[in-house]
Scaffold this motif. Sequence first.
Motif, mmCIF file in Angstrom:
data_model
loop_
_atom_site.group_PDB
_atom_site.id
_atom_site.type_symbol
_atom_site.label_atom_id
_atom_site.label_comp_id
_atom_site.label_asym_id
_atom_site.label_seq_id
_atom_site.Cartn_x
_atom_site.Cartn_y
_atom_site.Cartn_z
ATOM 1 N N MET A 102 0.845 -1.201 0.000
ATOM 2 C CA MET A 102 0.000 0.000 0.000
ATOM 3 C C MET A 102 0.877 1.246 0.000
ATOM 4 O O MET A 102 1.858 1.327 0.734
ATOM 5 N N ASP A 103 0.514 2.217 -0.845
ATOM 6 C CA ASP A 103 1.266 3.457 -0.935
ATOM 7 C C ASP A 103 0.801 4.409 0.161
ATOM 8 O O ASP A 103 -0.325 4.907 0.141
ATOM 9 N N ASN A 104 1.676 4.667 1.143
ATOM 10 C CA ASN A 104 1.343 5.568 2.245
ATOM 11 C C ASN A 104 2.076 6.897 2.135
ATOM 12 O O ASN A 104 2.258 7.588 3.138
ATOM 13 N N SER A 105 2.501 7.237 0.930
ATOM 14 C CA SER A 105 3.227 8.496 0.763
ATOM 15 C C SER A 105 2.317 9.700 0.947
ATOM 16 O O SER A 105 2.771 10.789 1.302
ATOM 17 N N VAL A 106 1.012 9.498 0.718
ATOM 18 C CA VAL A 106 0.019 10.555 0.916
ATOM 19 C C VAL A 106 -1.160 9.959 1.679
ATOM 20 O O VAL A 106 -1.772 8.993 1.225
ATOM 21 N N ILE A 107 -1.452 10.520 2.837
ATOM 22 C CA ILE A 107 -2.566 10.038 3.661
ATOM 23 C C ILE A 107 -3.493 11.215 3.955
ATOM 24 O O ILE A 107 -3.045 12.281 4.380
ATOM 25 N N ILE A 108 -4.780 11.019 3.709
ATOM 26 C CA ILE A 108 -5.780 12.058 3.954
ATOM 27 C C ILE A 108 -6.579 11.684 5.195
ATOM 28 O O ILE A 108 -7.133 10.589 5.277
ATOM 29 N N LYS A 109 -6.635 12.600 6.152
ATOM 30 C CA LYS A 109 -7.416 12.368 7.363
ATOM 31 C C LYS A 109 -8.345 13.550 7.606
ATOM 32 O O LYS A 109 -7.951 14.706 7.452
ATOM 33 N N GLY A 110 -9.573 13.243 7.979
ATOM 34 C CA GLY A 110 -10.529 14.289 8.295
ATOM 35 C C GLY A 110 -10.320 14.813 9.701
ATOM 36 O O GLY A 110 -9.821 14.115 10.583
ATOM 37 N N SER A 111 -10.682 16.077 9.912
ATOM 38 C CA SER A 111 -10.608 16.690 11.232
ATOM 39 C C SER A 111 -11.768 17.655 11.372
ATOM 40 O O SER A 111 -12.517 17.892 10.426
ATOM 41 N N ASN A 112 -11.924 18.231 12.568
ATOM 42 C CA ASN A 112 -13.011 19.179 12.795
ATOM 43 C C ASN A 112 -12.851 20.446 11.964
ATOM 44 O O ASN A 112 -13.814 21.185 11.762
ATOM 45 N N SER A 113 -11.632 20.718 11.519
ATOM 46 C CA SER A 113 -11.403 21.935 10.745
ATOM 47 C C SER A 113 -11.348 21.674 9.248
ATOM 48 O O SER A 113 -11.149 22.592 8.471
ATOM 49 N N LEU A 136 3.997 14.599 -5.934
ATOM 50 C CA LEU A 136 2.918 15.305 -6.624
ATOM 51 C C LEU A 136 2.023 14.313 -7.371
ATOM 52 O O LEU A 136 0.791 14.441 -7.384
ATOM 53 N N GLU A 137 2.647 13.312 -7.975
ATOM 54 C CA GLU A 137 1.884 12.280 -8.679
ATOM 55 C C GLU A 137 1.045 11.461 -7.697
ATOM 56 O O GLU A 137 -0.110 11.111 -7.986
ATOM 57 N N SER A 138 1.616 11.179 -6.531
ATOM 58 C CA SER A 138 0.874 10.433 -5.510
ATOM 59 C C SER A 138 -0.314 11.239 -4.998
ATOM 60 O O SER A 138 -1.395 10.692 -4.750
ATOM 61 N N VAL A 139 -0.117 12.547 -4.834
ATOM 62 C CA VAL A 139 -1.219 13.418 -4.416
ATOM 63 C C VAL A 139 -2.337 13.368 -5.452
ATOM 64 O O VAL A 139 -3.526 13.259 -5.117
ATOM 65 N N SER A 140 -1.955 13.432 -6.724
ATOM 66 C CA SER A 140 -2.935 13.395 -7.805
ATOM 67 C C SER A 140 -3.739 12.099 -7.767
ATOM 68 O O SER A 140 -4.974 12.113 -7.851
ATOM 69 N N GLU A 141 -3.059 10.976 -7.620
ATOM 70 C CA GLU A 141 -3.739 9.684 -7.608
ATOM 71 C C GLU A 141 -4.646 9.542 -6.388
ATOM 72 O O GLU A 141 -5.769 9.036 -6.490
#
Length: 245
Positions: A1-12, A28-33
């Motif tokens: 699994m590619d963990n170079s970019v991880i998105i997590k939700g927060s209250n803000s 940048l490519e990982s962010v795009s994907e």
Amino acid sequence: MDNSVIIKGSNSGITVFLDSEMAFEDLLESVSEKFKSASKFFNNANMAISFDGRDLSAEEEKRILNVISDVSELNIVCVLDENNNMKEIYEDAVKKAIASVDVSEPVVQPVNDMASDPKTACMFYKGTLRSGQVFESDGSVVVLGDVNPGGKVVAKGSVIVLGSLKGNIFAGVDGNENAFVVALEMSPMQIKIGEIIARSSDVGTKITKGRNKTKVIEPKIAYVYDQNIYIEDLEQNALDDICLD
């Protein structure tokens, strides 16, 4: 699994954790994907975004934001800085606002209508307004930072300061006395709402000083009632008195 970019939700909003070692172009490519695969999840949501795990230059941050905008349906309203305490302040303000408002009968106005109506239009300002600096808006303003003594916000609508208000706020400058001012720390030099003016001697808050004394910051709201400006804790009963017409 590619963990170079991880998105997590927060209250803000969302926090994007970025690999600190990966070459930027590959990152940048990982962010795009990552955001392309999550595009339907965002579904035109308006969110604040912050970055963590990697120091970004202004140009790198701009390129990442452009990629996110190109491949997803996320509307980024502002970028929060993980390197200071604004994120915590912002989250606390959101939590208190949610806790204080009765959401049993929500009122929702489409974004397109808001953009076309100056009364409901809103601008964000990220940073500290220092002495001599002025920020003006034809609608309402949200300041993600402090308004220092000598700093000034001039708005035809309402003003919300997610930080310390120690400068000057002119809200409802077109004569709208239904405008209001909210701040996490309310210690203004001067507040003017419509044609009603209150100065620091009228509205200044008391600060407790001394050893072992803790200063508690409580969000407050200033509004006009019976031709006077009143400042109260940001609670439901104060919000009930606000008229947005």
